[in-house]
Design a protein around this motif. Sequence first.
Motif, PDB file in Angstrom:
ATOM      1  N   ILE A  17      -0.569  -7.440  13.490  1.00 56.66           N
ATOM      2  CA  ILE A  17      -0.240  -6.065  13.074  1.00 56.66           C
ATOM      3  C   ILE A  17       0.506  -6.088  11.738  1.00 56.66           C
ATOM      4  N   ILE A  18       0.115  -5.191  10.859  1.00 57.46           N
ATOM      5  CA  ILE A  18       0.935  -4.921   9.667  1.00 57.46           C
ATOM      6  C   ILE A  18       1.584  -3.573   9.948  1.00 57.46           C
ATOM      7  N   PHE A  19       2.890  -3.584  10.064  1.00 59.34           N
ATOM      8  CA  PHE A  19       3.597  -2.387  10.490  1.00 59.34           C
ATOM      9  C   PHE A  19       4.419  -1.850   9.335  1.00 59.34           C
ATOM     10  N   ILE A  20       4.048  -0.670   8.853  1.00 58.19           N
ATOM     11  CA  ILE A  20       4.724  -0.084   7.690  1.00 58.19           C
ATOM     12  C   ILE A  20       5.666   1.015   8.154  1.00 58.19           C
ATOM     13  N   THR A  21       6.904   0.946   7.717  1.00 59.18           N
ATOM     14  CA  THR A  21       7.855   1.972   8.144  1.00 59.18           C
ATOM     15  C   THR A  21       9.077   2.032   7.230  1.00 59.18           C
TER      16      THR A  21
END
Length: 336
Positions: free
Chosen positions: A216-220
């Motif tokens: 997962i690439i999790f952008i936040t």
Amino acid sequence: MSDNNVLLEIKDLRTYFYLDDGVLKAVDGVSFDIRRNSVLGIVGESGCGKSITARSILRIVPPPGKVEGEILFHDNGKTVDLAKLPRHGDDIRAIRGRDIAMIFQEPMSAFSPVHTIGNQIMEAVLVHEQVEKAEARGRAVELLRQVGISMPESRVDNYPHEMSGGMLQRAMIAMALALRPKILIADEPTTALDVTIQAQILRLMKNLKEDIGMSIIFITHDLGVIANMADDVAVMYLGRVVEYGTVRQIFRNPKHPYTQALLKSIPMIGKERGGKLASIEGTVPVPINPPRQCGFADRCAEFIAGRCDADVPPLLEVEPGHLVRCVLYENETEAV
Ligand SMILES: Nc1ncnc2c1ncn2[C@@H]1O[C@H](COP(=O)(O)OP(=O)(O)OP(=O)(O)O)[C@@H](O)[C@H]1O
Ligand SMILES: [Mg+2]
């Protein structure tokens, strides 16, 4: 290739928009790896290039944007450079969705307005599995239930405009998960949702990561979510990764003044409540024809004239696997 545990290798990614006023360098020399079955968190303030990095991987940067550098996807013993594929060609289209799926910041952009949510999720299921339509429909209902949509048996027949923003966000997550991608790119996937649904969805993603070995690439913006979800963290500022390391390295031993400021800006559990939230002075500029210097120089409390504004700082390895783009560490380390 560095090691065969790496699924996606991004090297010197540059995504520039060629505008009338000049060149907008949305992403300017970004490199990182995505390991198999792991979560990379990307954090940074608004406008620092997180979404454009994600869109570059899938080659869905709108014109006049251009993608350069290398995006190496290592799969089934083969390596494909996604940056070199024709943007509208069959090769990238086959990878988009099936191998790499994205949950967008704006849910409307993920759905076609003329088909029901159910049909669109079923389509995703049928791409992978030789199942009857009825079974695919059952799967769609189950996915909608898992993302917290009530009465999924009837909601499955809704058109996108019949759902609220938060519901559509969840339906989009269901659709991305139905594809069982090797890499899921989640761009601020839960910001519009209330905390209980958010927690439920984060748990669902984590479980799926374990079940199907997804990365997962999790952008936040939310460092709390990063602490909970990520294995590795890339801190972005003005189109560059300014710090990269394991979640432990970034939270326990932040080195870049920008990372330190970001961490100070979050309210800590156990700290005094009601106090003023520290925020970073100034705002992220728009990088049109940016000078060759540290992007954070103008806002940095530790700015050194003649050094920080003389060139782009080198990427330094301050401890194994922990990289920082800052001149403060130049004397103690070697550039990578
Ligand atoms: N279609 C476009 N045309 C021109 N410039 C763009 C376009 N999309 C984004 N940009 C610019 O690229 C830079 C990076 O934008 P991006 O959307 O990647 O930021 P972000 O980190 O995702 O911010 P946010 O947290 O607000 O989503 C910004 O300066 C933005 O103005
Ligand atoms: Mg964004």
